[in-house]
Scaffold this active site. Sequence first.
Site, PDB file in Angstrom:
ATOM      1  N   LYS A 185      -0.694  -5.566   5.098  1.00 19.37           N
ATOM      2  CA  LYS A 185       0.514  -4.902   4.595  1.00 19.37           C
ATOM      3  C   LYS A 185       1.408  -4.467   5.763  1.00 19.37           C
ATOM      4  O   LYS A 185       0.912  -4.004   6.800  1.00 19.37           O
ATOM      5  CB  LYS A 185       0.087  -3.701   3.746  1.00 19.37           C
ATOM      6  CG  LYS A 185       1.204  -2.973   3.012  1.00 19.37           C
ATOM      7  CD  LYS A 185       0.589  -1.883   2.143  1.00 19.37           C
ATOM      8  CE  LYS A 185       1.620  -0.985   1.513  1.00 19.37           C
ATOM      9  NZ  LYS A 185       0.987   0.077   0.699  1.00 19.37           N
TER      10      LYS A 185
ATOM     11  N   SER B  31       2.889   0.905  -3.618  1.00 21.80           N
ATOM     12  CA  SER B  31       3.685   0.244  -2.618  1.00 21.80           C
ATOM     13  C   SER B  31       3.079  -1.065  -2.107  1.00 21.80           C
ATOM     14  O   SER B  31       3.732  -1.783  -1.347  1.00 21.80           O
ATOM     15  CB  SER B  31       3.913   1.198  -1.438  1.00 21.80           C
ATOM     16  OG  SER B  31       2.705   1.504  -0.768  1.00 21.80           O
TER      17      SER B  31
ATOM     18  N   SER C 110      -0.869   3.701  -4.328  1.00 23.60           N
ATOM     19  CA  SER C 110      -0.307   2.426  -3.876  1.00 23.60           C
ATOM     20  C   SER C 110      -1.279   1.264  -3.788  1.00 23.60           C
ATOM     21  O   SER C 110      -0.854   0.140  -3.556  1.00 23.60           O
ATOM     22  CB  SER C 110       0.378   2.617  -2.524  1.00 23.60           C
ATOM     23  OG  SER C 110       1.526   3.408  -2.648  1.00 23.60           O
TER      24      SER C 110
END
Length: 475
Positions: free
Chosen positions: A87, A162, A186
């Site tokens: 990520k 997220s 997230s």
Amino acid sequence: MSGGGAGAGGGGVVHAFTDDALGEHDGVGLAAAIRRGEVSAAEAARAAVERVRAVEARLGAVQTYVDAPAPAAASDGVFAGVPTFVKDNTDYLGLPTGHGSAAFRPGAARRHAPFTRQFLSSGVTVLGKTRLPEFGFSPTTEYEGAEPVRNPWHTGYSAGGSSGGSAALVAAGAVPIAHANDGGGSIRIPAACCGLVGLKPTRGRVVANAQSRQLPLDLVCDAIVSRSVRDAAAFLAAAERYRPGPGLPPVGLVEGPSGQRLRIGFLQDSPNGVRSDPATRAAIAQTVTTLEGLGHSVEPVDLAIDPSFTDDFLAYWGMLSFLIGVTGRTLGADFDRRRMDGLSRGLREEYLRNWRRTPAVVRRLKRTREAYAASFRGLDLVLSPVLAHTTPPVGHLSPTVPYPTLIERILAYVAFTPVDNVVGTPSISVPSASATEGGLPIGIMFSGRPGAEGKLLEVAFQLEADRPFRRIQDL
């Protein structure tokens, strides 16, 4: 390689499953095939690159690519040779870390982040980095001046946030697993939106994020999103092998359901008064019936959370945006907080109006631990929705929505996940057996006491075995 449907904004299913080196393997299965010599790590990486190319134009999940991906040195790792992504809020040597923000231009990272090293110890092959909303603040991966990340089950809908880019790639079959992290939901939110498994570990189980350690409350945990429970269990065992969680009971490798019958509390509505929508309530009711049929004792529970929790978490969230605005030049010399998006700016401005409350906010949030622990007396786990309503269409939570409307929508959506981040307890999102009328996944969540990852994984294995998770390639 991809399912039918309209163009990028018009909806339709998108997946990359095909008869190549990846096949329909999860991460554990692919690593086993590589060890047996049925495919090579290089072949798996090439197949994953081709799959990403096949879906990326419609999903928008990738931030940047590694020029020449190579398997990590840990050839004996549980995921040795498995292609994956990191990520884009976590440093990977040689790649920029952009945090999903247009407020600065990032340079190449000079070293791996501590979690990256832990992840690489499992043997993965990193292909690149996935997109996230600005600084991970939003429960959807959308932007003011760029295309959103789209849900592969229906590209007109959010992939969550997220860790939306990671979830979209895994759900679409481009890679078996991908890095995700969770500071308020997230990992679990995009897992719920995209029909995946997402385990948020106990605080301290995985190596800590350097920035989080400097804050009064460390909310963030790193892990993965996956299509199978065994991949989540394998990641946790690999992380523990790299570095056992200080002061936590070891979990080891959980390989399936246990014969233990658990006492499970459940709730359908948020303890702070947010009522779940009918489809979400139905998913919880169906899960309760399934759990009872499997021999567990299931009963309603009230979580005794301070009524100020939502406002306090929002204030803390705003403090994080404020601190980023103040310290942003450490990310890039050209950082300009005026270029932060509407959600970040709104959070910061709201915090500045009430900054004097910060010490009291932090004290109350820390006290949540005692109230939450009391709610677990006599219980092994608590079942709840992941989100208060089903996955929204792209645009509903966009940072272009005026802040007062946007924050009201977010708080009506993200009503369950933040408590585990504040308290530091483990929590897992798994796909429910039901779906929305349009076929989108609905996630359900189990939470436990600190160190209870083993019980969470065992009950997730049991549900997966009783009613296998829906597969996007079967649509």
